[in-house]
Design an enzyme around this catalytic site. Structure first.
Site, PDB file in Angstrom:
ATOM      1  N   HIS A  90      27.639 -48.198  38.739  1.00  0.00           N
ATOM      2  CA  HIS A  90      29.066 -47.988  39.040  1.00  0.00           C
ATOM      3  C   HIS A  90      29.975 -48.839  38.152  1.00  0.00           C
ATOM      4  CE1 HIS A  90      27.161 -46.671  42.913  1.00  0.00           C
ATOM      5  NE2 HIS A  90      27.882 -45.626  42.571  1.00  0.00           N
ATOM      6  N   LEU A  91      31.118 -48.258  37.854  1.00  0.00           N
ATOM      7  CA  LEU A  91      31.997 -48.854  36.846  1.00  0.00           C
ATOM      8  C   LEU A  91      32.447 -50.277  37.198  1.00  0.00           C
ATOM      9  CD1 LEU A  91      33.595 -48.489  34.213  1.00  0.00           C
ATOM     10  CD2 LEU A  91      35.505 -47.682  35.619  1.00  0.00           C
ATOM     11  N   ASP A 147      16.393 -49.447  58.358  1.00  0.00           N
ATOM     12  CA  ASP A 147      16.505 -49.411  56.897  1.00  0.00           C
ATOM     13  C   ASP A 147      15.113 -49.708  56.337  1.00  0.00           C
ATOM     14  OD1 ASP A 147      19.197 -50.120  54.797  1.00  0.00           O
ATOM     15  OD2 ASP A 147      17.129 -50.203  54.088  1.00  0.00           O
ATOM     16  N   TYR A 198      22.289 -34.298  43.757  1.00  0.00           N
ATOM     17  CA  TYR A 198      22.847 -35.269  44.707  1.00  0.00           C
ATOM     18  C   TYR A 198      23.948 -34.613  45.557  1.00  0.00           C
ATOM     19  CZ  TYR A 198      25.916 -38.913  46.454  1.00  0.00           C
ATOM     20  OH  TYR A 198      26.718 -39.666  47.275  1.00  0.00           O
ATOM     21  N   THR A 211      30.386 -37.126  50.269  1.00  0.00           N
ATOM     22  CA  THR A 211      30.855 -37.552  48.942  1.00  0.00           C
ATOM     23  C   THR A 211      31.797 -36.534  48.320  1.00  0.00           C
ATOM     24  OG1 THR A 211      30.102 -37.911  46.659  1.00  0.00           O
ATOM     25  CG2 THR A 211      28.740 -36.499  47.994  1.00  0.00           C
ATOM     26  N   ARG A 262      39.533 -41.865  38.273  1.00  0.00           N
ATOM     27  CA  ARG A 262      38.857 -41.846  39.573  1.00  0.00           C
ATOM     28  C   ARG A 262      39.737 -42.497  40.630  1.00  0.00           C
ATOM     29  NH1 ARG A 262      36.393 -38.863  37.157  1.00  0.00           N
ATOM     30  NH2 ARG A 262      34.150 -38.649  36.790  1.00  0.00           N
ATOM     31  N   ILE A 307      13.748 -43.314  58.069  1.00  0.00           N
ATOM     32  CA  ILE A 307      14.166 -42.214  58.955  1.00  0.00           C
ATOM     33  C   ILE A 307      13.301 -40.972  58.745  1.00  0.00           C
ATOM     34  CG2 ILE A 307      16.532 -42.978  59.326  1.00  0.00           C
ATOM     35  CD1 ILE A 307      17.357 -40.823  57.189  1.00  0.00           C
ATOM     36  N   PHE A 317      35.362 -40.969  47.951  1.00  0.00           N
ATOM     37  CA  PHE A 317      35.598 -40.886  46.509  1.00  0.00           C
ATOM     38  C   PHE A 317      34.895 -42.109  45.896  1.00  0.00           C
ATOM     39  CE2 PHE A 317      38.051 -37.044  45.604  1.00  0.00           C
ATOM     40  CZ  PHE A 317      37.927 -36.489  46.855  1.00  0.00           C
TER      41      PHE A 317
HETATM   42  N1  UFG Z   1      31.796 -45.177  33.647  1.00  0.00           N
HETATM   43  C1  UFG Z   1      31.850 -45.740  32.395  1.00  0.00           C
HETATM   44  N2  UFG Z   1      30.932 -46.681  32.080  1.00  0.00           N
HETATM   45  C2  UFG Z   1      29.952 -47.093  32.944  1.00  0.00           C
HETATM   46  C3  UFG Z   1      29.900 -46.510  34.227  1.00  0.00           C
HETATM   47  C4  UFG Z   1      30.847 -45.551  34.546  1.00  0.00           C
HETATM   48  O1  UFG Z   1      32.713 -45.395  31.567  1.00  0.00           O
HETATM   49  O2  UFG Z   1      29.139 -47.943  32.561  1.00  0.00           O
HETATM   50  C5  UFG Z   1      32.799 -44.176  34.007  1.00  0.00           C
HETATM   51  C6  UFG Z   1      32.179 -42.850  34.423  1.00  0.00           C
HETATM   52  O3  UFG Z   1      31.968 -42.050  33.302  1.00  0.00           O
HETATM   53  C7  UFG Z   1      33.254 -42.327  35.382  1.00  0.00           C
HETATM   54  C8  UFG Z   1      33.864 -43.601  35.993  1.00  0.00           C
HETATM   55  O4  UFG Z   1      33.503 -44.655  35.115  1.00  0.00           O
HETATM   56  O5  UFG Z   1      34.234 -41.676  34.656  1.00  0.00           O
HETATM   57  C9  UFG Z   1      33.307 -43.917  37.370  1.00  0.00           C
HETATM   58  O6  UFG Z   1      31.905 -43.869  37.311  1.00  0.00           O
HETATM   59  P1  UFG Z   1      30.951 -44.334  38.493  1.00  0.00           P
HETATM   60  O7  UFG Z   1      29.549 -44.154  38.027  1.00  0.00           O
HETATM   61  O8  UFG Z   1      31.377 -45.689  38.972  1.00  0.00           O
HETATM   62  O9  UFG Z   1      31.305 -43.333  39.660  1.00  0.00           O
HETATM   63  P2  UFG Z   1      31.283 -41.721  39.666  1.00  0.00           P
HETATM   64  O10 UFG Z   1      32.715 -41.292  39.691  1.00  0.00           O
HETATM   65  O11 UFG Z   1      30.425 -41.167  38.622  1.00  0.00           O
HETATM   66  O12 UFG Z   1      30.506 -41.459  41.017  1.00  0.00           O
HETATM   67  C10 UFG Z   1      31.082 -41.617  42.270  1.00  0.00           C
HETATM   68  C11 UFG Z   1      29.993 -42.007  43.255  1.00  0.00           C
HETATM   69  C12 UFG Z   1      28.974 -40.927  43.372  1.00  0.00           C
HETATM   70  C13 UFG Z   1      29.631 -39.624  43.675  1.00  0.00           C
HETATM   71  C14 UFG Z   1      30.744 -39.334  42.706  1.00  0.00           C
HETATM   72  C15 UFG Z   1      31.524 -38.130  43.119  1.00  0.00           C
HETATM   73  O13 UFG Z   1      29.377 -43.189  42.853  1.00  0.00           O
HETATM   74  O14 UFG Z   1      28.081 -41.250  44.410  1.00  0.00           O
HETATM   75  O15 UFG Z   1      31.652 -40.411  42.644  1.00  0.00           O
HETATM   76  O16 UFG Z   1      31.686 -37.318  42.042  1.00  0.00           O
HETATM   77  F1  UFG Z   1      28.750 -38.624  43.585  1.00  0.00           F
END
Ligand code: UFG
Length: 329
Positions: free
Chosen positions: A189-190, A31, A141, A117, A221, A52, A169
């Site tokens: 991330h949410l 890493d 990505y 992903t 999600r 890597i 997911f």
């Molecule tokens: N969201 C919010 N507020 C925030 C952050 C996120 O409302 O502050 C919402 C996003 O719009 C989304 C949901 O919460 O609807 C989840 O968002 P994340 O950013 O946690 O995750 P994503 O679904 O966007 O992304 C995940 C992975 C990615 C991958 C993707 C596949 O983190 O690596 O799923 O589509 F690419």
């Protein structure tokens, strides 16, 4: 059994290292600590700080140690960043992965487990999404991950390299023992953002979009516990060691939760107030992403054990309450 884990100091990789060490396996981590943490690599694993992309480092490592399987968790993961800095994503997620694969082939290591992903599918044309769903990634990505998957198909045909690609997911949660968890900088991330709002580390959490075609208007999600992801990876190792053919599996719970449901559940689990700011949509977010993971259950015998959203959030909350987490933060 000896496993090389690249990206083993990051969020999912570090949980994997612990899982395998606990199972009595020998683990070496490579890493570059660009987004991982030295103290996230549990005792018992060897850590080599390096990239890597460094063919010399890999050749030396493979000459010194004989690995049964290589696991790859060393990709960049921010969708938004990948749109504005695609070169960074193609260089690391594709080129550096090719460097790793070349070193493996050279050394005669023929089993590979790759973190893929749901982003390989793009905007879903049906829900739940199974592995046969068309692959139309809508950002760099997702395209880098899909490219590597295609490379792996070709490498199997030409060189006999056997691979399992695990299409995550929404990975979430933390080590149930509280030793490890998510610490992305910046955090996008949410669930961790919601919990930072609960702990007071952040004033509020934003909800991106309330006008989606979902029951409460917020995106849906499929959140999957990092410990369950690790179990699936461990089963994938067994599968490859038993002579399994290359395969691709979705990893999700098959149940979707809206952003609003996540916030409501976090309020219940934490007992804290969470301030919410409702905003407009974030670019590139599909309304719903829910996995059909029956194939992983059938072929690998995988059974998520910490599937409940309450459990995922409770484990992430234990971790959030440990902030600041370690000496390197
Ligand atoms: N969201 C919010 N507020 C925030 C952050 C996120 O409302 O502050 C919402 C996003 O719009 C989304 C949901 O919460 O609807 C989840 O968002 P994340 O950013 O946690 O995750 P994503 O679904 O966007 O992304 C995940 C992975 C990615 C991958 C993707 C596949 O983190 O690596 O799923 O589509 F690419």
């Amino acid at each position: 059994m000896k496993v090389l884990i690249v990206g083993g100091a990051g969020y999912i990789g570090s949980h994997m290292v612990k899982h395998l060490i606990r199972a009595g396996k020998e683990v070496t981590v490579v890493d570059d600590l660009s987004s991982g943490y030295r103290d996230a690599v549990v005792a018992g694993a060897e850590l080599i700080v390096g990239s890597i992309a460094n063919a010399g480092l890999l050749d030396t490592l493979f000459a010194q140690q004989r690995f049964d399987v290589v696991m790859h968790f060393a990709s960049f993961i921010q969708v938004g960043e990948s749109v504005v800095k695609p070169a960074k994503y193609y260089a690391n997620n594709v080129l550096a992965t090719l460097t790793l694969l070349d070193a493996m082939l050279e050394a005669g290591v023929s089993r590979f487990i790759f973190s893929s992903t749901a982003a390989v599918y793009g905007d879903p044309s049906y829900i739940p999404i199974d592995e046969a769903h068309p692959k139309n990634p809508i950002n760099p990505y997702g395209r880098t991950k899909w490219m590597v998957e295609q490379v792996l198909d070709d490498y199997d045909r030409a060189y006999g390299l056997k691979s399992v690609c695990l299409r995550y997911f929404n990975a979430a949660g933390a080590d149930p023992e509280g030793e490890l968890g998510e610490r992305h900088v910046p955090e996008t991330h949410l669930i961790p953002l919601v919990l930072q709002a609960a702990s007071g580390r952040r004033e509020q959490v934003s909800v991106f979009g309330t006008d989606y075609d979902t029951p409460d208007g917020t995106c849906i999600r499929d959140y999957i516990h990092v410990a369950d992801l690790c179990e699936a990876h461990a089963l994938a190792i067994d599968y490859l060691l038993a002579g399994g053919e290359s395969a691709r599996f979705n990893l999700g719970n098959g149940q979707g939760f809206s952003v609003q449901e996540v916030i409501d559940t976090a309020r219940k689990v934490t007992g804290r107030n969470i301030n919410v700011r409702y905003e407009s949509r974030r670019a590139g977010d599909p309304a719903r992403l829910v996995a059909d993971s029956r194939l992983a259950r059938q072929v690998l015998g995988w059974e998520p054990k910490r599937a409940a959203l309450e459990t995922i959030i409770a484990d992430a909350w234990s971790w959030e309450q440990k902030w600041p987490w370690g000496p390197t933060v």
